[in-house]
Design a protein around this motif. Sequence first.
Motif, mmCIF file in Angstrom:
data_model
loop_
_atom_site.group_PDB
_atom_site.id
_atom_site.type_symbol
_atom_site.label_atom_id
_atom_site.label_comp_id
_atom_site.label_asym_id
_atom_site.label_seq_id
_atom_site.Cartn_x
_atom_site.Cartn_y
_atom_site.Cartn_z
ATOM 1 N N ILE A 64 12.656 -13.654 43.897
ATOM 2 C CA ILE A 64 11.839 -12.744 43.023
ATOM 3 C C ILE A 64 12.034 -11.391 42.908
ATOM 4 C CG2 ILE A 64 9.405 -12.105 42.510
ATOM 5 C CD1 ILE A 64 8.541 -14.779 44.080
ATOM 6 N N THR A 65 12.541 -10.787 41.813
ATOM 7 C CA THR A 65 12.655 -9.361 41.664
ATOM 8 C C THR A 65 11.815 -8.773 40.832
ATOM 9 O OG1 THR A 65 14.435 -9.849 39.979
ATOM 10 C CG2 THR A 65 15.336 -9.945 42.227
ATOM 11 N N THR A 66 12.085 -7.501 40.376
ATOM 12 C CA THR A 66 11.319 -6.843 39.476
ATOM 13 C C THR A 66 12.248 -6.281 38.328
ATOM 14 O OG1 THR A 66 11.666 -4.737 40.516
ATOM 15 C CG2 THR A 66 9.503 -6.093 41.050
ATOM 16 N N ASP A 67 11.792 -6.340 37.002
ATOM 17 C CA ASP A 67 12.424 -5.736 35.937
ATOM 18 C C ASP A 67 12.362 -3.836 35.974
ATOM 19 O OD1 ASP A 67 13.270 -8.190 35.280
ATOM 20 O OD2 ASP A 67 11.718 -8.337 34.062
ATOM 21 N N GLY A 68 13.152 -3.378 35.715
ATOM 22 C CA GLY A 68 13.135 -1.898 35.628
ATOM 23 C C GLY A 68 13.557 -1.092 37.056
ATOM 24 N N GLU A 69 13.905 -2.024 37.932
ATOM 25 C CA GLU A 69 14.117 -1.242 39.145
ATOM 26 C C GLU A 69 15.769 -1.678 39.440
ATOM 27 O OE1 GLU A 69 11.390 -2.391 42.133
ATOM 28 O OE2 GLU A 69 9.938 -1.188 41.203
ATOM 29 N N ASP A 70 16.027 -1.262 40.766
ATOM 30 C CA ASP A 70 17.521 -1.664 41.271
ATOM 31 C C ASP A 70 17.711 -3.111 41.482
ATOM 32 O OD1 ASP A 70 15.862 -2.003 43.532
ATOM 33 O OD2 ASP A 70 16.926 -0.342 44.658
ATOM 34 N N GLY A 71 16.777 -4.028 40.933
ATOM 35 C CA GLY A 71 17.177 -5.471 41.506
ATOM 36 C C GLY A 71 16.688 -5.944 42.746
#
Length: 274
Positions: A64-71
């Motif tokens: 699980i990661t986030t969009d719009g960050e450094d991954g």
Amino acid sequence: MIFLLSWLLLAASAHAATLSVQSPRFTISAADAKQLRSDTLSLTKKPEPLTLSPTDTLKLTFQITTDGEDGKGVQPHQTFLRFYDAVSGEEGIQPVRVTPGGKAKFELNMARPPASIPPTSSAPLEVSLILGSFVHDPAKYDLFDLYIPASQPAPTHADAAMFSPRPAIQHTFRPAQSLPPKAVSALFAGAVLAPWAVLLGLWGKVGISVPHLFAPSIVPFTALLGAFEALLFWYWVDLKLGQVLLYGAVLALPTVFAGKHALSTTGKWRAGRK
């Protein structure tokens, strides 16, 4: 002021970021650890339905990661797999453990399925991934359809038959009581009243004057005889034989003493007349 605005912008950007799933992959293995099927999952298109036998094991891995960050991987506050049966409407929620780096692994062993799996039939279960977080927007992904063996019926408890619906009770009522012919009733009524006729005849023979009939020594005996007649009539109407014997035994003792006293008094009157 600038410091406060920077924190607001950082919080707004964190809240605007959405959770995403990277490298989702499933593996189906047999009881002997032989790999039956393995593939990467697409989050936009479901693969062919997955099928598990009673001894197979399904392993699901993803990050699980986030969009719009450094991954970098993140750990949501809540991560669930939802198993939904569209035919019956039953569903089950199974939490998934995620590491601080966002890596997750789920294993479904059909030899020991978790209690969160809903009762199943021949219809597939729709499996979806639900992610929740206080600082990120929630996300939901439809992963695949899963066929698993139909649920076995619940074992029957030894006392279950006692609480199941029972056959209706059919009551059999006795037929209405039939009355004897009037001639028979009149005959027995005469038999009941006959002792009174005999008593009056005997009183006439001994020559007791009528005033003595209502003397204090005679009236109790006459009243007790009337009570016996009333008891027999009550027996005819309502009482049972055992009750008649009980009440008759209670009346018998005072009747004997009252009769003995009446006879002794009558003897004195006769002696006086002579």
